[in-house]
Design a protein around this motif. Structure first.
Motif, PDB file in Angstrom:
ATOM      1  N   THR A   1       0.857  -1.186   0.000  1.00 19.96           N
ATOM      2  CA  THR A   1       0.000   0.000   0.000  1.00 19.96           C
ATOM      3  C   THR A   1       0.894   1.236   0.000  1.00 19.96           C
ATOM      4  O   THR A   1       2.100   1.147   0.253  1.00 19.96           O
ATOM      5  CB  THR A   1      -0.912   0.018   1.240  1.00 19.96           C
ATOM      6  N   PRO A   2       0.324   2.421  -0.234  1.00 20.71           N
ATOM      7  CA  PRO A   2       1.152   3.638  -0.288  1.00 20.71           C
ATOM      8  C   PRO A   2       1.596   4.172   1.069  1.00 20.71           C
ATOM      9  O   PRO A   2       2.024   5.331   1.165  1.00 20.71           O
ATOM     10  CB  PRO A   2       0.237   4.656  -0.987  1.00 20.71           C
TER      11      PRO A   2
ATOM     12  N   GLY B   1       4.640   0.446   3.906  1.00 24.25           N
ATOM     13  CA  GLY B   1       4.368   0.067   2.526  1.00 24.25           C
ATOM     14  C   GLY B   1       5.419   0.597   1.576  1.00 24.25           C
ATOM     15  O   GLY B   1       6.595   0.683   1.910  1.00 24.25           O
ATOM     16  N   ILE B   2       4.981   0.993   0.378  1.00 28.98           N
ATOM     17  CA  ILE B   2       5.917   1.475  -0.644  1.00 28.98           C
ATOM     18  C   ILE B   2       5.649   2.944  -0.991  1.00 28.98           C
ATOM     19  O   ILE B   2       5.990   3.401  -2.075  1.00 28.98           O
ATOM     20  CB  ILE B   2       5.856   0.597  -1.909  1.00 28.98           C
ATOM     21  N   GLY B   3       5.056   3.650  -0.040  1.00 26.97           N
ATOM     22  CA  GLY B   3       4.713   5.050  -0.282  1.00 26.97           C
ATOM     23  C   GLY B   3       5.903   5.958  -0.499  1.00 26.97           C
ATOM     24  O   GLY B   3       5.757   7.050  -1.069  1.00 26.97           O
ATOM     25  N   SER B   4       7.080   5.546  -0.053  1.00 27.68           N
ATOM     26  CA  SER B   4       8.275   6.377  -0.235  1.00 27.68           C
ATOM     27  C   SER B   4       9.025   6.038  -1.519  1.00 27.68           C
ATOM     28  O   SER B   4      10.026   6.689  -1.845  1.00 27.68           O
ATOM     29  CB  SER B   4       9.218   6.206   0.960  1.00 27.68           C
ATOM     30  N   TRP B   5       8.536   5.039  -2.263  1.00 27.69           N
ATOM     31  CA  TRP B   5       9.213   4.652  -3.497  1.00 27.69           C
ATOM     32  C   TRP B   5       8.940   5.644  -4.616  1.00 27.69           C
ATOM     33  O   TRP B   5       7.885   6.266  -4.674  1.00 27.69           O
ATOM     34  CB  TRP B   5       8.720   3.286  -3.968  1.00 27.69           C
TER      35      TRP B   5
ATOM     36  N   ALA C   1       2.539   1.681 -15.734  1.00 28.47           N
ATOM     37  CA  ALA C   1       1.930   2.955 -15.324  1.00 28.47           C
ATOM     38  C   ALA C   1       0.563   2.721 -14.695  1.00 28.47           C
ATOM     39  O   ALA C   1       0.204   3.361 -13.695  1.00 28.47           O
ATOM     40  CB  ALA C   1       1.817   3.890 -16.527  1.00 28.47           C
ATOM     41  N   ASP C   2      -0.201   1.783 -15.263  1.00 29.08           N
ATOM     42  CA  ASP C   2      -1.529   1.485 -14.718  1.00 29.08           C
ATOM     43  C   ASP C   2      -1.430   0.830 -13.340  1.00 29.08           C
ATOM     44  O   ASP C   2      -2.222   1.131 -12.437  1.00 29.08           O
ATOM     45  CB  ASP C   2      -2.297   0.574 -15.674  1.00 29.08           C
TER      46      ASP C   2
ATOM     47  N   ILE D   1      -2.085   1.254  -7.421  1.00 26.77           N
ATOM     48  CA  ILE D   1      -1.555   1.132  -6.063  1.00 26.77           C
ATOM     49  C   ILE D   1      -1.647   2.466  -5.330  1.00 26.77           C
ATOM     50  O   ILE D   1      -1.948   2.505  -4.129  1.00 26.77           O
ATOM     51  CB  ILE D   1      -0.106   0.620  -6.104  1.00 26.77           C
ATOM     52  N   GLN D   2      -1.432   3.567  -6.038  1.00 24.01           N
ATOM     53  CA  GLN D   2      -1.526   4.876  -5.401  1.00 24.01           C
ATOM     54  C   GLN D   2      -2.940   5.168  -4.920  1.00 24.01           C
ATOM     55  O   GLN D   2      -3.150   5.967  -4.015  1.00 24.01           O
ATOM     56  CB  GLN D   2      -1.075   5.975  -6.369  1.00 24.01           C
ATOM     57  N   ALA D   3      -3.935   4.520  -5.531  1.00 22.62           N
ATOM     58  CA  ALA D   3      -5.333   4.756  -5.162  1.00 22.62           C
ATOM     59  C   ALA D   3      -5.789   3.892  -3.991  1.00 22.62           C
ATOM     60  O   ALA D   3      -6.894   4.072  -3.475  1.00 22.62           O
ATOM     61  CB  ALA D   3      -6.232   4.495  -6.370  1.00 22.62           C
TER      62      ALA D   3
END
Length: 226
Positions: free
Chosen positions: A14-15, A20-24, A62-63, A68-70
């Motif tokens: 999750t972001p 999660g991977i929000g800092s990627w 990209a999709d 994942i950002q949503a």
């Protein structure tokens, strides 16, 4: 995922910036998915099917990133893999990759229909059917040929049947029957998928668009739909 090499747990993607991977960055995400390399430069275990995701298109990436950002961020720590020695040594994964990594490549076959080519892309890429339906060697490596011959001794102790056109036809699969099986988990003889294939259907293929399933069936049954 329980295997002969240990138990692997899916991480938090999750972001969330901490767990999660929000800092990627997007570039780090693409490298992780296509190449199996973490932002810190560490190799992921091949339980993550990056060998098959290597063929994902730029638009697919990209999709996936936008999707994942949503997702609402979840501050839940990832479960640590339970992998015994010597497989818990990450450096060993680099050695394994040197000998056994075989990233899937995709080149359209201009002699076949668009549906057949899309099906091939889906089967060998996003759906990564070969992760279970190709026999692996004792160290989990894939063979050089791309033949969905089934695996009598999967990593989790189960077995998988062949997905060749001849084998599927012999088991009563038509295009519509295969589409319905991937949608519902019900086989042509009225039985139901069990084990890991039941998870594949209920967590994955039942959500695919009808066209995606049609394309996969066209390729697997080696049809020539236009």
């Amino acid at each position: 995922m329980v295997s002969r090499f240990g138990s692997f747990y899916p991480p938090n993607i999750t972001p969330d910036p901490e767990q999660g991977i929000g800092s990627w960055s997007y570039e780090q995400f693409v490298r992780a998915v296509r190449q199996g390399i973490s932002p810190k430069g560490e190799p992921y275990y091949p339980a993550f099917p990056y060998e098959f995701y290597a063929t994902l298109t730029d638009q697919d990436m990209a999709d996936l990133w936008a999707s994942i950002q949503a997702v609402p961020p979840a501050a839940i720590p990832s479960t640590v893999h339970q992998v015994p020695f010597p497989f818990n040594i990450r450096g060993g994964v680099k050695i394994w990759r040197t000998f056994f990594e075989k990233p899937v490549t995709y080149v359209a076959n201009i002699t076949r229909s668009a549906a057949w080519n899309r099906g091939r892309y889906l089967v060998w890429g996003p759906a990564h059917c070969a992760a279970c339906h190709v026999p692996r060697n004792a160290l989990g490596g894939l063979p050089g040929n791309q033949d969905l011959a089934g695996d009598p001794s999967m990593q989790d102790g189960q077995s998988s049947p062949p997905l060749t056109a001849q084998a599927l036809t012999a088991r009563g699969y038509t295009k519509e029957a295969l589409v319905q099986a991937l949608r519902t988990g019900i086989t042509p003889d009225g039985d139901a998928f069990g084990g890991s294939m039941a998870e594949v259907v209920h967590g994955g293929t039942k959500f695919l668009l009808r066209q995606h399933l049609d394309d996969m069936a066209t390729y697997l049954l080696d049809l020539d739909d236009n």
